[in-house]
Design a protein around this motif. Sequence first.
Motif, PDB file in Angstrom:
ATOM      1  N   THR A 176       0.835  -1.201   0.000  1.00  0.00           N
ATOM      2  CA  THR A 176       0.000   0.000   0.000  1.00  0.00           C
ATOM      3  C   THR A 176       0.873   1.256   0.000  1.00  0.00           C
ATOM      4  O   THR A 176       1.802   1.380   0.790  1.00  0.00           O
ATOM      5  N   VAL A 177       0.556   2.165  -0.921  1.00  0.00           N
ATOM      6  CA  VAL A 177       1.216   3.477  -0.961  1.00  0.00           C
ATOM      7  C   VAL A 177       0.141   4.528  -0.713  1.00  0.00           C
ATOM      8  O   VAL A 177      -0.801   4.664  -1.503  1.00  0.00           O
ATOM      9  N   ASN A 178       0.262   5.239   0.380  1.00  0.00           N
ATOM     10  CA  ASN A 178      -0.733   6.234   0.775  1.00  0.00           C
ATOM     11  C   ASN A 178      -0.367   7.587   0.168  1.00  0.00           C
ATOM     12  O   ASN A 178       0.707   8.120   0.433  1.00  0.00           O
ATOM     13  N   PHE A 179      -1.268   8.128  -0.643  1.00  0.00           N
ATOM     14  CA  PHE A 179      -1.022   9.407  -1.308  1.00  0.00           C
ATOM     15  C   PHE A 179      -1.421  10.594  -0.432  1.00  0.00           C
ATOM     16  O   PHE A 179      -1.764  11.650  -0.955  1.00  0.00           O
ATOM     17  N   LYS A 180      -1.393  10.416   0.850  1.00  0.00           N
ATOM     18  CA  LYS A 180      -1.672  11.509   1.774  1.00  0.00           C
ATOM     19  C   LYS A 180      -0.526  12.503   1.746  1.00  0.00           C
ATOM     20  O   LYS A 180       0.653  12.119   1.764  1.00  0.00           O
ATOM     21  N   ILE A 181      -0.855  13.779   1.686  1.00  0.00           N
ATOM     22  CA  ILE A 181       0.169  14.827   1.647  1.00  0.00           C
ATOM     23  C   ILE A 181       0.252  15.481   3.018  1.00  0.00           C
ATOM     24  O   ILE A 181      -0.716  16.075   3.499  1.00  0.00           O
ATOM     25  N   GLU A 182       1.393  15.332   3.654  1.00  0.00           N
ATOM     26  CA  GLU A 182       1.595  15.911   4.981  1.00  0.00           C
ATOM     27  C   GLU A 182       1.661  17.442   4.891  1.00  0.00           C
ATOM     28  O   GLU A 182       2.014  18.005   3.863  1.00  0.00           O
ATOM     29  N   LYS A 183       1.321  18.095   5.988  1.00  0.00           N
ATOM     30  CA  LYS A 183       1.305  19.559   5.999  1.00  0.00           C
ATOM     31  C   LYS A 183       2.663  20.148   5.640  1.00  0.00           C
ATOM     32  O   LYS A 183       2.755  21.193   4.989  1.00  0.00           O
ATOM     33  N   SER A 184       3.729  19.464   6.053  1.00  0.00           N
ATOM     34  CA  SER A 184       5.077  19.968   5.790  1.00  0.00           C
ATOM     35  C   SER A 184       5.427  19.976   4.294  1.00  0.00           C
ATOM     36  O   SER A 184       6.335  20.667   3.868  1.00  0.00           O
ATOM     37  N   GLU A 185       4.671  19.196   3.502  1.00  0.00           N
ATOM     38  CA  GLU A 185       4.954  19.090   2.071  1.00  0.00           C
ATOM     39  C   GLU A 185       3.973  19.879   1.205  1.00  0.00           C
ATOM     40  O   GLU A 185       4.180  20.037   0.001  1.00  0.00           O
ATOM     41  N   GLN A 186       2.894  20.367   1.811  1.00  0.00           N
ATOM     42  CA  GLN A 186       1.834  20.999   1.030  1.00  0.00           C
ATOM     43  C   GLN A 186       2.301  22.235   0.272  1.00  0.00           C
ATOM     44  O   GLN A 186       1.976  22.412  -0.900  1.00  0.00           O
ATOM     45  N   GLN A 187       3.052  23.096   0.929  1.00  0.00           N
ATOM     46  CA  GLN A 187       3.489  24.327   0.274  1.00  0.00           C
ATOM     47  C   GLN A 187       4.393  24.027  -0.923  1.00  0.00           C
ATOM     48  O   GLN A 187       4.233  24.614  -2.007  1.00  0.00           O
ATOM     49  N   LYS A 188       5.304  23.087  -0.773  1.00  0.00           N
ATOM     50  CA  LYS A 188       6.223  22.732  -1.851  1.00  0.00           C
ATOM     51  C   LYS A 188       5.463  22.201  -3.065  1.00  0.00           C
ATOM     52  O   LYS A 188       5.736  22.593  -4.204  1.00  0.00           O
ATOM     53  N   LEU A 189       4.487  21.332  -2.835  1.00  0.00           N
ATOM     54  CA  LEU A 189       3.724  20.761  -3.937  1.00  0.00           C
ATOM     55  C   LEU A 189       2.800  21.800  -4.569  1.00  0.00           C
ATOM     56  O   LEU A 189       2.586  21.794  -5.790  1.00  0.00           O
ATOM     57  N   ALA A 190       2.250  22.693  -3.754  1.00  0.00           N
ATOM     58  CA  ALA A 190       1.394  23.753  -4.292  1.00  0.00           C
ATOM     59  C   ALA A 190       2.192  24.677  -5.209  1.00  0.00           C
ATOM     60  O   ALA A 190       1.694  25.120  -6.255  1.00  0.00           O
ATOM     61  N   ILE A 191       3.434  24.949  -4.851  1.00  0.00           N
ATOM     62  CA  ILE A 191       4.300  25.788  -5.693  1.00  0.00           C
ATOM     63  C   ILE A 191       4.596  25.076  -7.012  1.00  0.00           C
ATOM     64  O   ILE A 191       4.576  25.692  -8.093  1.00  0.00           O
ATOM     65  N   GLN A 192       4.856  23.775  -6.937  1.00  0.00           N
ATOM     66  CA  GLN A 192       5.091  22.996  -8.158  1.00  0.00           C
ATOM     67  C   GLN A 192       3.868  23.024  -9.067  1.00  0.00           C
ATOM     68  O   GLN A 192       3.979  23.175 -10.290  1.00  0.00           O
ATOM     69  N   LEU A 193       2.688  22.871  -8.471  1.00  0.00           N
ATOM     70  CA  LEU A 193       1.457  22.896  -9.256  1.00  0.00           C
ATOM     71  C   LEU A 193       1.246  24.272  -9.867  1.00  0.00           C
ATOM     72  O   LEU A 193       0.819  24.386 -11.036  1.00  0.00           O
ATOM     73  N   MET A 194       1.546  25.324  -9.126  1.00  0.00           N
ATOM     74  CA  MET A 194       1.408  26.687  -9.625  1.00  0.00           C
ATOM     75  C   MET A 194       2.247  26.883 -10.882  1.00  0.00           C
ATOM     76  O   MET A 194       1.770  27.406 -11.896  1.00  0.00           O
ATOM     77  N   LYS A 195       3.475  26.429 -10.843  1.00  0.00           N
ATOM     78  CA  LYS A 195       4.370  26.564 -12.005  1.00  0.00           C
ATOM     79  C   LYS A 195       3.838  25.758 -13.188  1.00  0.00           C
ATOM     80  O   LYS A 195       3.886  26.215 -14.334  1.00  0.00           O
ATOM     81  N   ARG A 196       3.326  24.560 -12.928  1.00  0.00           N
ATOM     82  CA  ARG A 196       2.784  23.711 -13.986  1.00  0.00           C
ATOM     83  C   ARG A 196       1.569  24.375 -14.644  1.00  0.00           C
ATOM     84  O   ARG A 196       1.429  24.381 -15.872  1.00  0.00           O
ATOM     85  N   LEU A 197       0.678  24.920 -13.804  1.00  0.00           N
ATOM     86  CA  LEU A 197      -0.531  25.553 -14.330  1.00  0.00           C
ATOM     87  C   LEU A 197      -0.205  26.807 -15.133  1.00  0.00           C
ATOM     88  O   LEU A 197      -0.838  27.073 -16.170  1.00  0.00           O
ATOM     89  N   GLU A 198       0.779  27.576 -14.679  1.00  0.00           N
ATOM     90  CA  GLU A 198       1.170  28.773 -15.424  1.00  0.00           C
ATOM     91  C   GLU A 198       1.683  28.407 -16.811  1.00  0.00           C
ATOM     92  O   GLU A 198       1.357  29.071 -17.808  1.00  0.00           O
ATOM     93  N   LEU A 199       2.468  27.354 -16.905  1.00  0.00           N
ATOM     94  CA  LEU A 199       2.973  26.902 -18.208  1.00  0.00           C
ATOM     95  C   LEU A 199       1.821  26.476 -19.122  1.00  0.00           C
ATOM     96  O   LEU A 199       1.817  26.776 -20.324  1.00  0.00           O
ATOM     97  N   ILE A 200       0.839  25.772 -18.551  1.00  0.00           N
ATOM     98  CA  ILE A 200      -0.316  25.321 -19.339  1.00  0.00           C
ATOM     99  C   ILE A 200      -1.105  26.522 -19.859  1.00  0.00           C
ATOM    100  O   ILE A 200      -1.480  26.579 -21.038  1.00  0.00           O
ATOM    101  N   LEU A 201      -1.357  27.485 -18.985  1.00  0.00           N
ATOM    102  CA  LEU A 201      -2.136  28.653 -19.388  1.00  0.00           C
ATOM    103  C   LEU A 201      -1.399  29.487 -20.431  1.00  0.00           C
ATOM    104  O   LEU A 201      -2.002  29.956 -21.406  1.00  0.00           O
ATOM    105  N   ILE A 202      -0.112  29.654 -20.247  1.00  0.00           N
ATOM    106  CA  ILE A 202       0.686  30.422 -21.221  1.00  0.00           C
ATOM    107  C   ILE A 202       0.689  29.715 -22.572  1.00  0.00           C
ATOM    108  O   ILE A 202       0.504  30.347 -23.625  1.00  0.00           O
ATOM    109  N   GLU A 203       0.884  28.399 -22.570  1.00  0.00           N
ATOM    110  CA  GLU A 203       0.930  27.644 -23.819  1.00  0.00           C
ATOM    111  C   GLU A 203      -0.397  27.697 -24.561  1.00  0.00           C
ATOM    112  O   GLU A 203      -0.433  27.642 -25.790  1.00  0.00           O
TER     113      GLU A 203
END
Length: 313
Positions: free
Chosen positions: A150-177
């Motif tokens: 079993t691999v639990n895809f739960k995101i701990e609070k300590s990791e949330q900001q880092k992943l949100a920043i990654q998603l932000m960059k990904r979404l900006e690239l999609i919108l620009i493209e």
Amino acid sequence: MNNNEFLWSQRYRPTTIENCILPESIKSIFKGFINQGEIPNLLLAGGAGTGKTTSAYVLCNMIGADVLFINASNENGIDIVRNKLTQFASSVSLEGCLKVVILDEAERGTSAFQDALKSFMETFSENTRFILTTNNINKIIDPIISRCTTVNFKIEKSEQQKLAIQLMKRLELILIENSVQYDKKVLSQLILKYFPDFRKTINELQRYSVNGSIIDIGILSALSNTSIDELVKYLKEKDFTSARKWVANNNDGEPSALFRAIYDRCASDLQPTSIPEMILILAKYSYQSSLVVDHEINNMGCIVEIMSSCNFK
């Protein structure tokens, strides 16, 4: 990137583990499997849109496996095990590859389906692996859980900001493209609204921008009303079947958000005499939500009681 796909969530689906927006602890596990060129039976558990199915595809691609994909919400009868799975697992791979069955939304499989699956996993263990994804591990029978890593895809609070920043960059690239103008602050708010459901965030961005709309503050008010409007319609019509489907499809969020959204519509949608009854129902099920194992059943119980006890305008 697959330019032939219309849906952004599919077109921009990652093809390597490195490009997946996942906690490093999960990436490390998957990289270990890739380095070995082999995987065990896996049960990927977590909320909707967190990358479970994408990770399953990426793993199979990176170890060069033959893949059979089954969505258990549509194909969940015992005949699927007897026919489709048996045919796939018993056939010979011309390239000598490992065979992998990706069973998406495995919790939707019937009891008979899951019971047959546990024996099937042992019968074909020599050349076939299973990757099951689920939004609700409590609906998977114990014998299957015991046969999987079993691999639990739960995101701990300590990791949330880092992943949100990654998603932000990904979404900006999609919108620009895709030549979509956007307000960066609104985009940030949208990520926080749906985090960690990455797929829903991308899908809502595409839906709102398809007619040329700029991603501005309007998207937040539009998104807050669209889904709950559907539910209120079903409540008014006492359409149990549609309401049940709605609850199943929207079971990935916090129950408190659902109860609050219904509460906020009391004055505009209910007969005044039904408002106190509605509040008491919401208070009861809101309290119960912190105690129950299956939130979908609790949420549906709330909907049914509202249907039977309250009168709408």
